[in-house]
Each structure stands twice: as C-alpha cells, then as structure tokens.
Design an enzyme around this catalytic site. Structure first.
Site, PDB file in Angstrom:
ATOM      1  N   LYS A   1       0.868  -1.283  -0.150  1.00  0.00           N
ATOM      2  CA  LYS A   1      -0.085  -0.015   0.006  1.00  0.00           C
ATOM      3  C   LYS A   1       0.816   1.268   0.091  1.00  0.00           C
ATOM      4  CE  LYS A   1      -2.024  -1.160   3.995  1.00  0.00           C
ATOM      5  NZ  LYS A   1      -1.460  -2.590   4.240  1.00  0.00           N
TER       6      LYS A   1
ATOM      7  N   ARG B   1      -9.040   0.612   9.584  1.00  0.00           N
ATOM      8  CA  ARG B   1      -8.587  -0.828   9.736  1.00  0.00           C
ATOM      9  C   ARG B   1     -10.133  -1.266  10.520  1.00  0.00           C
ATOM     10  NH1 ARG B   1      -3.074   0.030   9.302  1.00  0.00           N
ATOM     11  NH2 ARG B   1      -1.807  -1.999   9.378  1.00  0.00           N
TER      12      ARG B   1
ATOM     13  N   ARG C   1      12.143  -7.572   4.353  1.00  0.00           N
ATOM     14  CA  ARG C   1      12.367  -6.283   4.774  1.00  0.00           C
ATOM     15  C   ARG C   1      13.153  -5.865   5.680  1.00  0.00           C
ATOM     16  NH1 ARG C   1       6.965  -2.451   4.602  1.00  0.00           N
ATOM     17  NH2 ARG C   1       6.540  -3.523   6.356  1.00  0.00           N
TER      18      ARG C   1
ATOM     19  N   ARG D   1      11.942  -2.051  11.501  1.00  0.00           N
ATOM     20  CA  ARG D   1      10.487  -1.735  12.277  1.00  0.00           C
ATOM     21  C   ARG D   1      10.578  -2.750  13.058  1.00  0.00           C
ATOM     22  NH1 ARG D   1       5.631  -0.586   7.903  1.00  0.00           N
ATOM     23  NH2 ARG D   1       4.667  -1.865   9.774  1.00  0.00           N
TER      24      ARG D   1
ATOM     25  N   ARG E   1      -0.439  -9.257  13.069  1.00  0.00           N
ATOM     26  CA  ARG E   1      -0.767  -8.032  12.174  1.00  0.00           C
ATOM     27  C   ARG E   1      -1.848  -8.918  11.417  1.00  0.00           C
ATOM     28  NH1 ARG E   1       4.998  -5.890  10.252  1.00  0.00           N
ATOM     29  NH2 ARG E   1       3.896  -5.006   8.739  1.00  0.00           N
TER      30      ARG E   1
HETATM   31  P1  ADP Z   1       1.411  -2.538   8.081  1.00  0.00           P
HETATM   32  O1  ADP Z   1      -0.037  -2.301   7.349  1.00  0.00           O
HETATM   33  O2  ADP Z   1       2.527  -2.802   6.964  1.00  0.00           O
HETATM   34  O3  ADP Z   1       1.102  -3.523   8.927  1.00  0.00           O
HETATM   35  P2  ADP Z   1       1.410   0.050   8.959  1.00  0.00           P
HETATM   36  O4  ADP Z   1       2.569   0.935   8.783  1.00  0.00           O
HETATM   37  O5  ADP Z   1       0.105   0.417   8.314  1.00  0.00           O
HETATM   38  O6  ADP Z   1       1.656  -1.223   8.578  1.00  0.00           O
HETATM   39  O7  ADP Z   1       0.997   0.125  10.474  1.00  0.00           O
HETATM   40  C1  ADP Z   1       1.708  -0.330  11.605  1.00  0.00           C
HETATM   41  C2  ADP Z   1       1.102  -0.543  12.705  1.00  0.00           C
HETATM   42  O8  ADP Z   1       0.441   0.713  13.173  1.00  0.00           O
HETATM   43  C3  ADP Z   1      -0.201  -1.369  12.927  1.00  0.00           C
HETATM   44  O9  ADP Z   1       0.060  -2.693  13.023  1.00  0.00           O
HETATM   45  C4  ADP Z   1      -1.017  -0.873  14.055  1.00  0.00           C
HETATM   46  O10 ADP Z   1      -0.192  -1.294  15.436  1.00  0.00           O
HETATM   47  C5  ADP Z   1      -0.872   0.611  13.842  1.00  0.00           C
HETATM   48  N1  ADP Z   1      -1.728   1.248  13.181  1.00  0.00           N
HETATM   49  C6  ADP Z   1      -1.698   2.005  11.925  1.00  0.00           C
HETATM   50  N2  ADP Z   1      -2.941   2.272  11.369  1.00  0.00           N
HETATM   51  C7  ADP Z   1      -3.889   1.801  12.343  1.00  0.00           C
HETATM   52  C8  ADP Z   1      -5.347   2.067  12.490  1.00  0.00           C
HETATM   53  N3  ADP Z   1      -6.023   2.610  11.333  1.00  0.00           N
HETATM   54  N4  ADP Z   1      -5.932   1.624  13.467  1.00  0.00           N
HETATM   55  C9  ADP Z   1      -5.023   1.121  14.285  1.00  0.00           C
HETATM   56  N5  ADP Z   1      -4.033   0.833  14.311  1.00  0.00           N
HETATM   57  C10 ADP Z   1      -3.351   1.243  13.249  1.00  0.00           C
END
Ligand code: ADP
Length: 191
Positions: free
Chosen positions: A13, A86, A125, A137, A148
């Site tokens: 994404k 989410r 990664r 990360r 996740r």
């Molecule tokens: P990815 O989708 O690759 O896991 P992101 O960078 O989008 O990584 O998100 C990393 C973390 O940040 C998630 O696992 C969660 O803990 C938190 N997070 C990000 N966006 C949200 C959201 N909209 N609602 C709740 N937690 C979020």
C-alpha cells in the site's frame, strides 16, 4: 478524488501510495507513518502506542481517528488513505469527516497478496534493512507479523464487504510487479 488503499500488512500500500503522490499529486495519509512519528516524539501518546505497534496489535480507534481528523481539518482533497480505516468504527468516522468537508470516498482499492508471500516480504524487508544498517521496524518479524495478519483478518477485512456493498470496492493483483500493480490501480481509478 479520495481513495482508500486496503490490504494486509506487506501488500504494498505504501509503495503504491507513494507512486500516486508522485504522479497525481495526491496526498498520502498513512496512519502507520503518523503513529511511528508520534512514537519518536516521546509524547505520552507516542509511548503508549509504541508497545501496541511492536506487538502487531491495533492502536485504539480514538487515537487514529484523532490523527486523521487533525489532517483533514487542515483542508485539502485528493487523499489516499493508507492503513486507515482498519475497523468499522474508523470507516464510519471517515465517512462523517469527509461529509463534514463536503467530500466523499470515490474508490476503495484492495491489494490482494497470498499470506505466505506477505510473511516472506516482511521478514525480507527486515533482513535487508538490517544488512544496509537501516532501522528495522519493530513489528517486521515473524511473531508480530502473525498478530498483524490476525488483526487484518479479524478487524479490517470485513471492510472489504462493507465497501463492496457501497459500490466502492475494486481489487488488483498485489503480487504482480510494482509497475503492473500501478497500472491496475490506475485502471481501477480511471474507469
Ligand atoms: P502494515 O499495514 O504494513 O502492518 P502500517 O504502517 O500501516 O503497517 O501500521 C503499523 C501498525 O500501526 C499497525 O500494526 C498498528 O499497530 C498501527 N496502526 C496503523 N494504522 C492503524 C489504524 N488505522 N488503526 C489502528 N492501528 C493502526
């Protein structure tokens, strides 16, 4: 045009959002990036979310909706929501926030990738970042990745049916080359 890129962790994404920013001048709103920034700021909220993120769990709706609200209240249009919404409450909040601005969602594009490939990508990664001396990360490891993925299937994937029912859902093959995924997204947005 305001769009959501939706898909499991590691689906690409962020990569595709970056391309849309470059090529179409859209504005990427990544809650993951915002939360990682908050984390390094050392604020109370930042510290609170750091542990939750490292485990691979979702941060509360209240926090992420607050972050998105702040960005939207600054004005603008042409948003790419990346990693948000989410959960269903987040989806409702987004709809309301956009309506308050006299705007709406135009498309929700799902990036489909097989689970095994997702885990591979995320673990790679981390290995590549480490080899290059770049920061890894905290949630790019097999354990956090399981959490996740679980969060994705339990809490986020119902949004796909939700947006399908609203006539907004489209999907692309997220396992194709970056350029091909880009072309498929363009086709979905321009049809
Ligand atoms: P990815 O989708 O690759 O896991 P992101 O960078 O989008 O990584 O998100 C990393 C973390 O940040 C998630 O696992 C969660 O803990 C938190 N997070 C990000 N966006 C949200 C959201 N909209 N609602 C709740 N937690 C979020």
């Amino acid at each position: 045009m305001n769009i959501i890129l939706i898909g499991p962790p590691g689906a690409g994404k962020g990569t595709q959002a970056g391309i849309l920013v470059e090529e179409r001048g859209m504005v990427q709103l990544s809650t993951g990036d915002m939360l990682r920034e908050a984390k390094t700021s050392g604020t109370e909220m930042g510290n609170k979310v750091a542990d939750v993120m490292a485990r691979g769990e979702l941060v509360t709706d209240e926090i992420v909706i607050g972050l998105i609200r702040e960005k939207l209240e600054a004005g603008g249009t042409g948003f790419i929501f990346d990693g948000f919404p989410r959960t269903l409450p987040q989806a409702d909040a987004l709809e309301q926030l956009l309506a308050d601005m006299g705007q709406k969602l135009d498309a929700v594009v799902e990036l489909k990738v097989e689970d095994e490939i997702l885990v591979e990508r995320v673990v790679n990664r981390a290995t590549e970042a480490q080899a290059a001396g770049k920061p890894v990360r905290a949630d790019d490891n097999a354990d956090a990745m399981k959490t996740r993925l679980l969060a994705y299937y339990k809490q986020t994937s119902p949004l796909i049916g939700y947006y399908y029912a609203k006539g907004l859902h489209d999907y692309v093959d997220g396992m194709a080359d970056i350029a091909d995924v880009k072309a498929e997204i363009a086709a979905a947005l321009d049809d």
